[in-house]
Motif scaffolding. Sequence first.
Motif, mmCIF file in Angstrom:
data_model
loop_
_atom_site.group_PDB
_atom_site.id
_atom_site.type_symbol
_atom_site.label_atom_id
_atom_site.label_comp_id
_atom_site.label_asym_id
_atom_site.label_seq_id
_atom_site.Cartn_x
_atom_site.Cartn_y
_atom_site.Cartn_z
ATOM 1 N N MET A 157 0.824 -1.196 0.000
ATOM 2 C CA MET A 157 0.000 0.000 0.000
ATOM 3 C C MET A 157 0.864 1.254 0.000
ATOM 4 N N GLY A 158 0.510 2.217 -0.848
ATOM 5 C CA GLY A 158 1.237 3.466 -0.889
ATOM 6 C C GLY A 158 0.431 4.657 -0.423
ATOM 7 N N TYR A 159 -0.909 4.511 -0.390
ATOM 8 C CA TYR A 159 -1.757 5.669 -0.093
ATOM 9 C C TYR A 159 -3.159 5.181 0.220
ATOM 10 N N CYS A 160 -3.775 5.812 1.215
ATOM 11 C CA CYS A 160 -5.181 5.521 1.484
ATOM 12 C C CYS A 160 -5.835 6.735 2.104
ATOM 13 N N TYR A 161 -7.138 6.795 1.991
ATOM 14 C CA TYR A 161 -7.904 7.887 2.582
ATOM 15 C C TYR A 161 -9.292 7.356 2.922
ATOM 16 N N THR A 162 -9.725 7.616 4.158
ATOM 17 C CA THR A 162 -11.044 7.199 4.623
ATOM 18 C C THR A 162 -11.899 8.435 4.863
ATOM 19 N N SER A 163 -13.042 8.496 4.210
ATOM 20 C CA SER A 163 -13.998 9.576 4.430
ATOM 21 C C SER A 163 -15.257 9.002 5.059
ATOM 22 N N ASP A 164 -15.640 9.517 6.230
ATOM 23 C CA ASP A 164 -16.879 9.063 6.859
ATOM 24 C C ASP A 164 -17.980 10.108 6.760
ATOM 25 N N ASP A 165 -17.902 10.920 5.722
ATOM 26 C CA ASP A 165 -18.991 11.849 5.407
ATOM 27 C C ASP A 165 -20.266 11.040 5.158
ATOM 28 N N PRO A 166 -21.340 11.266 5.918
ATOM 29 C CA PRO A 166 -22.561 10.454 5.736
ATOM 30 C C PRO A 166 -23.121 10.502 4.323
ATOM 31 N N ASP A 167 -22.830 11.590 3.592
ATOM 32 C CA ASP A 167 -23.336 11.714 2.236
ATOM 33 C C ASP A 167 -22.432 11.039 1.206
ATOM 34 N N ASP A 168 -21.243 10.665 1.605
ATOM 35 C CA ASP A 168 -20.310 10.012 0.687
ATOM 36 C C ASP A 168 -19.266 9.258 1.499
ATOM 37 N N MET A 169 -19.672 8.116 2.056
ATOM 38 C CA MET A 169 -18.769 7.305 2.861
ATOM 39 C C MET A 169 -17.943 6.437 1.917
ATOM 40 N N VAL A 170 -16.652 6.718 1.841
ATOM 41 C CA VAL A 170 -15.807 6.053 0.856
ATOM 42 C C VAL A 170 -14.400 5.868 1.407
ATOM 43 N N VAL A 171 -13.767 4.790 0.984
ATOM 44 C CA VAL A 171 -12.355 4.528 1.260
ATOM 45 C C VAL A 171 -11.662 4.303 -0.069
ATOM 46 N N VAL A 172 -10.553 4.996 -0.293
ATOM 47 C CA VAL A 172 -9.752 4.765 -1.492
ATOM 48 C C VAL A 172 -8.369 4.300 -1.071
ATOM 49 N N VAL A 173 -7.833 3.335 -1.799
ATOM 50 C CA VAL A 173 -6.529 2.743 -1.483
ATOM 51 C C VAL A 173 -5.747 2.586 -2.777
ATOM 52 N N ALA A 174 -4.498 3.033 -2.782
ATOM 53 C CA ALA A 174 -3.616 2.838 -3.929
ATOM 54 C C ALA A 174 -2.549 1.820 -3.565
ATOM 55 N N LEU A 175 -2.340 0.845 -4.448
ATOM 56 C CA LEU A 175 -1.419 -0.261 -4.208
ATOM 57 C C LEU A 175 -0.398 -0.354 -5.341
ATOM 58 N N ARG A 176 0.789 -0.825 -4.984
ATOM 59 C CA ARG A 176 1.843 -1.049 -5.971
ATOM 60 C C ARG A 176 2.196 -2.520 -6.009
#
Length: 255
Positions: A157-176
Amino acid sequence: MQPTDSASAGDHPLDPAAASRQRPEVDFHLNDFSADDQILQAFYKQVGFEDCFVPLAEHHTADGHSYYVLFDESATYDHPGTSEIVALHLRRDRDRQTFDFEQAPLPLPAMAQSWLIHRGCPPDAIGLDPELGPQPTDDATRTLEQRLVGDGDHFAMGYCYTSDDPDDMVVVVALRSMDERAPSPFRVLVREIDAQSWTHTLREGGFDTVHEALQWCRDRLTGKAGPLPPVRAAAANRPAGVAKNPATRPPGRSR
């Protein structure tokens, strides 16, 4: 996520329909164990206290090992984008009554399961509690999660971001890819949670460069991303995997 009172603490990882049930508690089983000052300081700095966590999965062995997939309720008050999942491996020496540990903050429960399996946890012993967390929406999500759990050493894993915004709950992860010759050497995983149905999808995209992968992640966090590009066929059976190092926190949507 906004602060909640004690009666509703932990609602984020739980099915809202089950909010009336008692909040599950985690027990590290360390009351009779000690450690040197360095380990103790590291434990309380890196792990913290039991009341911060909801146990999504746990397994204990007769020889003193414990494996946990934990939801960290305090992460929502940390830096924006902080991972909310913690994988914890406790090792106890029953003869000396001492303990040691390893831990990793990770963006996805499946990645935490994989991390623990690679540290000796039996794969069939660390299944997630079906009453906790949003359930998979479709077979594509279940299949990809199974790949992540079973094959966590092909990508870093090189990068991740967790958003717990109720209108847009999303996790993005970048892998190498650990294999420099692999097609689609950079992957992006996207977990999206539907707060109304309390279900989630997990999807994977393939990229040729790290710049393209990171740019797509940033675009997704600002609502500008197009569809994920498919993983090239030659790499379709090369699963994405678990983090080797803590994630960085690029700019994105704040809490």
